[in-house]
Design an enzyme around this catalytic site. Structure first.
Site, PDB file in Angstrom:
ATOM      1  N   SER A  53       0.846  -1.189   0.000  1.00  0.00           N
ATOM      2  CA  SER A  53       0.000   0.000   0.000  1.00  0.00           C
ATOM      3  C   SER A  53       0.883   1.242   0.000  1.00  0.00           C
ATOM      4  O   SER A  53       1.500   1.587   1.009  1.00  0.00           O
ATOM      5  CB  SER A  53      -0.895  -0.013   1.241  1.00  0.00           C
ATOM      6  OG  SER A  53      -1.630   1.178   1.289  1.00  0.00           O
TER       7      SER A  53
ATOM      8  N   HIS B 152      -0.377  -1.061  -4.551  1.00  0.00           N
ATOM      9  CA  HIS B 152      -1.757  -0.745  -4.166  1.00  0.00           C
ATOM     10  C   HIS B 152      -1.867   0.766  -3.964  1.00  0.00           C
ATOM     11  O   HIS B 152      -1.186   1.340  -3.110  1.00  0.00           O
ATOM     12  CB  HIS B 152      -2.090  -1.497  -2.874  1.00  0.00           C
ATOM     13  CG  HIS B 152      -3.501  -1.373  -2.422  1.00  0.00           C
ATOM     14  ND1 HIS B 152      -4.517  -2.176  -2.903  1.00  0.00           N
ATOM     15  CD2 HIS B 152      -4.090  -0.529  -1.537  1.00  0.00           C
ATOM     16  CE1 HIS B 152      -5.654  -1.841  -2.319  1.00  0.00           C
ATOM     17  NE2 HIS B 152      -5.431  -0.838  -1.489  1.00  0.00           N
TER      18      HIS B 152
ATOM     19  N   ASP C 274      -4.291   3.801  -3.018  1.00  0.00           N
ATOM     20  CA  ASP C 274      -5.574   4.160  -2.403  1.00  0.00           C
ATOM     21  C   ASP C 274      -5.998   5.549  -2.836  1.00  0.00           C
ATOM     22  O   ASP C 274      -5.282   6.522  -2.626  1.00  0.00           O
ATOM     23  CB  ASP C 274      -5.451   4.114  -0.876  1.00  0.00           C
ATOM     24  CG  ASP C 274      -5.414   2.697  -0.348  1.00  0.00           C
ATOM     25  OD1 ASP C 274      -6.309   1.910  -0.723  1.00  0.00           O
ATOM     26  OD2 ASP C 274      -4.497   2.369   0.413  1.00  0.00           O
TER      27      ASP C 274
ATOM     28  N   MET D 183      -8.981   8.252  -2.232  1.00  0.00           N
ATOM     29  CA  MET D 183     -10.112   8.571  -1.335  1.00  0.00           C
ATOM     30  C   MET D 183     -10.650   9.957  -1.673  1.00  0.00           C
ATOM     31  O   MET D 183      -9.884  10.840  -2.074  1.00  0.00           O
ATOM     32  CB  MET D 183      -9.640   8.557   0.119  1.00  0.00           C
ATOM     33  CG  MET D 183      -8.986   7.251   0.533  1.00  0.00           C
ATOM     34  SD  MET D 183      -8.649   7.202   2.306  1.00  0.00           S
ATOM     35  CE  MET D 183      -7.624   5.731   2.409  1.00  0.00           C
TER      36      MET D 183
ATOM     37  N   HIS E 185      -7.308   1.204  -5.911  1.00  0.00           N
ATOM     38  CA  HIS E 185      -8.445   1.000  -5.001  1.00  0.00           C
ATOM     39  C   HIS E 185      -9.211   2.315  -4.888  1.00  0.00           C
ATOM     40  O   HIS E 185      -8.798   3.235  -4.191  1.00  0.00           O
ATOM     41  CB  HIS E 185      -7.909   0.544  -3.638  1.00  0.00           C
ATOM     42  CG  HIS E 185      -8.978   0.238  -2.640  1.00  0.00           C
ATOM     43  ND1 HIS E 185      -8.714  -0.044  -1.314  1.00  0.00           N
ATOM     44  CD2 HIS E 185     -10.331   0.168  -2.759  1.00  0.00           C
ATOM     45  CE1 HIS E 185      -9.840  -0.262  -0.665  1.00  0.00           C
ATOM     46  NE2 HIS E 185     -10.848  -0.130  -1.522  1.00  0.00           N
TER      47      HIS E 185
ATOM     48  N   MET F 230     -11.794   4.388  -3.440  1.00  0.00           N
ATOM     49  CA  MET F 230     -12.733   4.574  -2.322  1.00  0.00           C
ATOM     50  C   MET F 230     -13.426   5.911  -2.552  1.00  0.00           C
ATOM     51  O   MET F 230     -13.240   6.884  -1.795  1.00  0.00           O
ATOM     52  CB  MET F 230     -11.959   4.550  -1.003  1.00  0.00           C
ATOM     53  CG  MET F 230     -11.579   3.139  -0.590  1.00  0.00           C
ATOM     54  SD  MET F 230     -10.312   3.128   0.682  1.00  0.00           S
ATOM     55  CE  MET F 230      -8.877   3.337  -0.345  1.00  0.00           C
TER      56      MET F 230
ATOM     57  N   MET G 193     -12.638  -5.994   2.440  1.00  0.00           N
ATOM     58  CA  MET G 193     -12.079  -5.020   3.391  1.00  0.00           C
ATOM     59  C   MET G 193     -12.092  -5.683   4.762  1.00  0.00           C
ATOM     60  O   MET G 193     -13.157  -6.070   5.258  1.00  0.00           O
ATOM     61  CB  MET G 193     -12.919  -3.747   3.433  1.00  0.00           C
ATOM     62  CG  MET G 193     -12.765  -2.807   2.248  1.00  0.00           C
ATOM     63  SD  MET G 193     -11.093  -2.275   1.827  1.00  0.00           S
ATOM     64  CE  MET G 193     -10.456  -1.649   3.373  1.00  0.00           C
TER      65      MET G 193
ATOM     66  N   ASP H  11      -7.563  -6.429   2.380  1.00  0.00           N
ATOM     67  CA  ASP H  11      -7.003  -5.091   2.621  1.00  0.00           C
ATOM     68  C   ASP H  11      -7.385  -4.611   4.016  1.00  0.00           C
ATOM     69  O   ASP H  11      -8.581  -4.490   4.325  1.00  0.00           O
ATOM     70  CB  ASP H  11      -7.543  -4.129   1.550  1.00  0.00           C
ATOM     71  CG  ASP H  11      -6.912  -2.748   1.620  1.00  0.00           C
ATOM     72  OD1 ASP H  11      -5.971  -2.557   2.405  1.00  0.00           O
ATOM     73  OD2 ASP H  11      -7.374  -1.865   0.857  1.00  0.00           O
TER      74      ASP H  11
END
Ligand code: DX5
Ligand code: ZN
Length: 221
Positions: A8, A33, A35, A37, A66, A68, A137, A176
């Site tokens: 991550s 990975h 993220d 957001m 990913h 989100m 998750m 994750d």
């Protein structure tokens, strides 16, 4: 095939990003990975498309993106997506999930759906033919460094059986959140294939990233 590692990148030391990437290349990780957001689907902000483009210039490791974010279908065009990447959207984040999955499919990336801890597996019933990966998750999304939601371990096992019984055993399971070495071992036994490695396993202050990644691999083979 052994379990695959997806570090991550939000957990990395951004002052030394190039050094971090080289250590992860040396440790032959499978994905990075990333993220994303939006401060709405989750109560935090993290990385974005410009950051991703900079990292692309540094490495050829495929991205595990990913999202989100709410209404991910509206934002897919602003990301540079390559065949071989994974793109994950949340089941909870769009009312047009199937259409969104088709749009990801069109990019040539692997298609993945994430389930928050409270979202039941059966919500995937009608889209199993549209996906390559389910991301479970194991914490509530938004922040690194949280504790595992214990019920999610049983959920991984249940998902594995569900995929086998419905004739979709080719679909892979990603995990994750608080994927420590010990938790990863349990998740592997439960049926997980791809492991997001963050502050719980490989990104630890004053410890060697390469060595921790090599050690982590021993728990998921
Ligand atoms: C959110 C993130 C976090 C985190 C994982 O989707 O992917 O789960 O970076 O690292 P941990 O939980 O080990 O800090
Ligand atoms: Zn993530």
């Amino acid at each position: 095939m052994g379990g695959r590692i997806s570090p991550s990148i939000m957990c990395a030391d951004f002052r030394n990003l190039e050094t971090t990437i080289r250590a992860l290349e040396r440790a032959r990780v499978d994905y990075l990975h990333v993220d994303i957001m939006d401060g709405s689907f989750v109560p935090n902000f993290t990385l974005g498309p410009d950051f991703m483009n900079s990292v692309r210039e540094m490495t050829d490791i495929p991205f595990d993106i990913h999202l989100m974010i709410n209404r991910p279908e509206d934002f897919l065009p602003i990301f540079t997506i390559r065949p071989g990447d994974i793109v994950t959207v949340h089941q909870e984040a769009t009312i047009h999930l199937q259409r969104t999955l088709q749009r990801i499919r069109d990019t040539g990336a692997k298609v993945s759906v994430a389930l928050n801890p409270a979202t039941p597996i059966y919500t995937l019933d009608d889209i199993l033919d549209d996906i390559d990966i389910v991301l479970i998750m194991t914490v509530n999304p938004g922040f690194a460094g949280q504790k595992l939601v214990p019920a999610t371990l049983g959920k991984i096992q249940k998902l594995k059986q569900y995929l086998q019984q419905s004739g979709h055993s080719h679909i892979e399971i990603e995990v994750d959140g608080n994927v420590s070495c010990e938790n990863a071992q349990k998740m592997r036994l439960a049926g997980a294939d791809i492991f997001v490695a963050g502050t719980s396993s490989i990104f630890k202050k004053d410890q060697d990233l390469y060595e921790l990644t090599e050690k982590f691999r021993e728990y998921i083979t």
